[in-house]
Design a protein around this motif. Structure first.
Motif, PDB file in Angstrom:
ATOM      1  N   GLN A 169      38.493 -58.509  60.216  1.00 31.82           N
ATOM      2  CA  GLN A 169      37.480 -58.419  61.249  1.00 31.82           C
ATOM      3  C   GLN A 169      38.491 -58.321  62.598  1.00 31.82           C
ATOM      4  O   GLN A 169      38.061 -57.753  63.393  1.00 31.82           O
ATOM      5  CB  GLN A 169      36.501 -59.337  61.246  1.00 31.82           C
ATOM      6  N   VAL A 216      27.744 -57.990  49.182  1.00 29.23           N
ATOM      7  CA  VAL A 216      26.890 -56.732  49.094  1.00 29.23           C
ATOM      8  C   VAL A 216      26.422 -56.383  47.677  1.00 29.23           C
ATOM      9  O   VAL A 216      26.986 -56.205  46.857  1.00 29.23           O
ATOM     10  CB  VAL A 216      27.685 -55.523  49.565  1.00 29.23           C
ATOM     11  N   LYS A 231      27.262 -58.238  42.979  1.00 33.70           N
ATOM     12  CA  LYS A 231      27.496 -58.089  44.226  1.00 33.70           C
ATOM     13  C   LYS A 231      28.884 -57.883  44.376  1.00 33.70           C
ATOM     14  O   LYS A 231      29.940 -58.118  43.758  1.00 33.70           O
ATOM     15  CB  LYS A 231      27.037 -59.334  45.177  1.00 33.70           C
ATOM     16  N   ARG A 278      34.750 -53.372  60.334  1.00 33.19           N
ATOM     17  CA  ARG A 278      33.429 -53.862  59.877  1.00 33.19           C
ATOM     18  C   ARG A 278      33.293 -54.439  58.543  1.00 33.19           C
ATOM     19  O   ARG A 278      33.935 -53.615  57.467  1.00 33.19           O
ATOM     20  CB  ARG A 278      32.251 -52.809  60.091  1.00 33.19           C
ATOM     21  N   ASP A 281      30.954 -56.621  55.633  1.00 27.57           N
ATOM     22  CA  ASP A 281      29.988 -57.156  55.018  1.00 27.57           C
ATOM     23  C   ASP A 281      30.257 -58.146  53.764  1.00 27.57           C
ATOM     24  O   ASP A 281      31.227 -57.508  53.148  1.00 27.57           O
ATOM     25  CB  ASP A 281      28.756 -56.331  54.836  1.00 27.57           C
ATOM     26  N   ARG A 332      27.536 -66.925  53.537  1.00 28.22           N
ATOM     27  CA  ARG A 332      27.018 -66.126  52.328  1.00 28.22           C
ATOM     28  C   ARG A 332      28.298 -66.003  51.571  1.00 28.22           C
ATOM     29  O   ARG A 332      28.227 -65.760  50.299  1.00 28.22           O
ATOM     30  CB  ARG A 332      26.612 -64.916  52.766  1.00 28.22           C
ATOM     31  N   ARG A 370      37.976 -61.947  54.964  1.00 31.85           N
ATOM     32  CA  ARG A 370      37.130 -60.982  55.788  1.00 31.85           C
ATOM     33  C   ARG A 370      37.435 -61.491  57.495  1.00 31.85           C
ATOM     34  O   ARG A 370      37.545 -60.578  58.334  1.00 31.85           O
ATOM     35  CB  ARG A 370      35.659 -61.801  55.823  1.00 31.85           C
ATOM     36  N   ASP A 406      31.744 -50.050  55.586  1.00 28.56           N
ATOM     37  CA  ASP A 406      30.562 -49.620  54.964  1.00 28.56           C
ATOM     38  C   ASP A 406      30.984 -48.300  53.752  1.00 28.56           C
ATOM     39  O   ASP A 406      30.101 -47.628  53.407  1.00 28.56           O
ATOM     40  CB  ASP A 406      29.643 -48.662  55.962  1.00 28.56           C
ATOM     41  N   ASP A 437      30.078 -67.683  58.277  1.00 30.90           N
ATOM     42  CA  ASP A 437      29.085 -66.919  57.514  1.00 30.90           C
ATOM     43  C   ASP A 437      28.885 -67.432  56.268  1.00 30.90           C
ATOM     44  O   ASP A 437      29.731 -67.328  55.157  1.00 30.90           O
ATOM     45  CB  ASP A 437      29.580 -65.193  57.264  1.00 30.90           C
ATOM     46  N   LEU A 459      33.418 -58.026  49.278  1.00 36.65           N
ATOM     47  CA  LEU A 459      33.498 -57.505  50.837  1.00 36.65           C
ATOM     48  C   LEU A 459      33.173 -55.954  50.616  1.00 36.65           C
ATOM     49  O   LEU A 459      33.658 -55.357  49.783  1.00 36.65           O
ATOM     50  CB  LEU A 459      34.981 -57.630  51.205  1.00 36.65           C
TER      51      LEU A 459
END
Length: 305
Positions: free
Chosen positions: A215, A225, A232, A220, A222, A201, A211, A239, A199, A235
Motif C-alpha cells: 500500500q 479474498v 481465500k 490497491r 485487499d 481481517r 500489505r 484487483d 485491518d 492478498l
C-alpha cells in the motif's frame, strides 16, 4: 485448590498475596516451597518450576511483561524483536543480566485463544517501558492486559510491525474493535497513517506487513479474498494478482501443499494468477518477490487492456 493449581491458573508465577486472596494460605505456600515444586522468586512472589526466564526477569525487575512480549503470550503477532519488553513501574529497577534461570518454554497466558509455541525472548537486552498501567482486578501479576500491550506496541514498533500487532490482536479477538477505537482516538496525529492501515481481517502478521508495504508503494490491496469454492487468497493486488504468503506452520504437510496447489489452479480458472512466497522470501528477499509481482501485474494489465 493446591498452590500449584493456583499458580497454573495464574500463569505459573504470582504474588503470594494473590494466591492467598484466591484461597491459598501462607502455610500452604511455605509447605509447597519446602517440597521444592515452587520457588520464591523474590519477597512476596513465588513461581512453579514451569515459569520461564522472561517472566522471572520481568518480575525481578519490578515490572510485568509488556508490549510485544505480552502479545506473544496471547498468541498474537509479536514482531521479530528478540528483546524482552518489560512494562516498568516507578519502583522498577534494571537488571544487568537478563539470562535468569527458568523454563526455556514460554508460558502462554491461561486465556490465550491460540498457542503459537513462542519461546522466551532472551537473545538481546531488555527493552523497558516506563509507563506500566495500574493493575485491574482481572489482570495477572506478571503481564499487562492486551489493551495496554497493544498501545505500547503502537508506540514502540515501526509501522509494519505496529499494524501487524493490532491486526492480529483484533483478528484473534484479544482486542475488541471498541478497545482499538479507544486507543486510536487518543493517539497523536503522527499515528494517523498507522490507524488508517489497520485491518483485522488479516490472517497473519506476515500478511499485514506485506500489505502495508504494498500500500505504501501505491498498490490497491485487499485481504482474505474469497476464491469461489475454495478458501481465500491472502492478498489480492490491484484487483488482478493474488499473493499467497506461506508460513511454515500452515504450509508444510503434504495435505497443506496439495491444498495450496489446488487453490492456485482454481484461482486461475477465474483469471487470477497467484504468486507464492515463503516468510524468508517475503522478508529477506523482498526485492525478488516484488519484482516477480510487478512482472505479473504488467502481464495481466496487458491482458485487461
Amino acid at each position: 485448590m493446591s498452590i500449584l493449581e493456583l499458580l497454573r491458573q495464574h500463569g505459573e508465577i504470582a504474588r503470594t498475596s494473590t494466591l492467598i486472596q484466591k484461597g491459598g494460605t501462607k502455610r500452604d505456600i511455605a509447605a509447597t516451597v519446602a517440597q521444592g515444586s515452587v520457588v520464591r522468586v523474590m519477597k512476596g512472589w513465588v513461581a512453579s518450576r514451569q515459569a520461564d526466564a522472561e517472566q522471572l526477569t520481568a518480575v525481578r525487575s519490578g515490572g510485568r511483561l509488556g508490549c510485544i512480549s505480552a502479545l506473544a503470550r496471547w498468541g498474537v503477532w509479536a514482531a521479530d524483536d528478540r528483546s524482552p519488553h518489560i512494562a516498568m513501574s516507578q519502583h522498577g529497577r534494571r537488571l544487568s543480566d537478563v539470562r535468569m534461570a527458568g523454563s526455556t518454554e514460554a508460558v502462554m497466558h491461561p486465556r490465550a485463544p491460540v498457542d503459537t509455541g513462542t519461546r522466551p525472548r532472551l537473545d538481546r537486552p531488555c527493552c523497558f517501558h516506563w509507563s506500566q498501567p495500574a493493575g485491574t482486578e482481572n489482570d495477572l501479576d506478571w503481564i499487562v492486559r492486551p489493551f495496554d500491550a497493544v498501545k505500547q506496541a503502537v508506540y514502540c514498533q515501526n509501522l509494519e510491525h505496529a499494524v501487524a500487532c493490532v491486526d492480529s490482536a483484533l483478528h484473534h479477538g484479544v482486542l475488541t474493535a471498541e478497545e482499538w477505537a479507544t486507543i486510536a482516538t487518543a493517539l497523536p496525529t503522527t499515528f494517523d497513517e498507522c490507524v488508517s492501515l489497520i485491518d483485522g481481517r488479516a490472517d497473519s502478521g506476515l500478511e499485514s506487513r506485506i500489505r502495508v508495504r504494498l500500500q505504501k508503494l501505491g498498490h490497491r490491496v485487499d485481504v482474505q479474498v474469497p476464491v469461489p469454492g475454495f478458501g481465500k487468497l491472502d492478498l489480492l493486488v490491484d484487483d488482478r494478482v493474488g499473493l499467497e504468503l506461506d508460513g511454515d506452520r500452515f504450509h508444510s504437510t503434504a495435505d497443506q501443499r496439495r491444498r495450496d496447489l489446488a487453490k492456485g489452479l482454481i484461482s486461475l480458472r477465474f483469471g487470477i494468477p497467484i504468486i507464492r512466497a515463503g516468510y524468508v522470501h517475503a522478508i529477506d528477499d523482498w526485492d525478488l518477490v516484488y519484482e516477480a509481482l510487478r512482472r505479473m501485474l504488467d502481464l495481466t494489465a496487458l491482458r485487461v487492456a
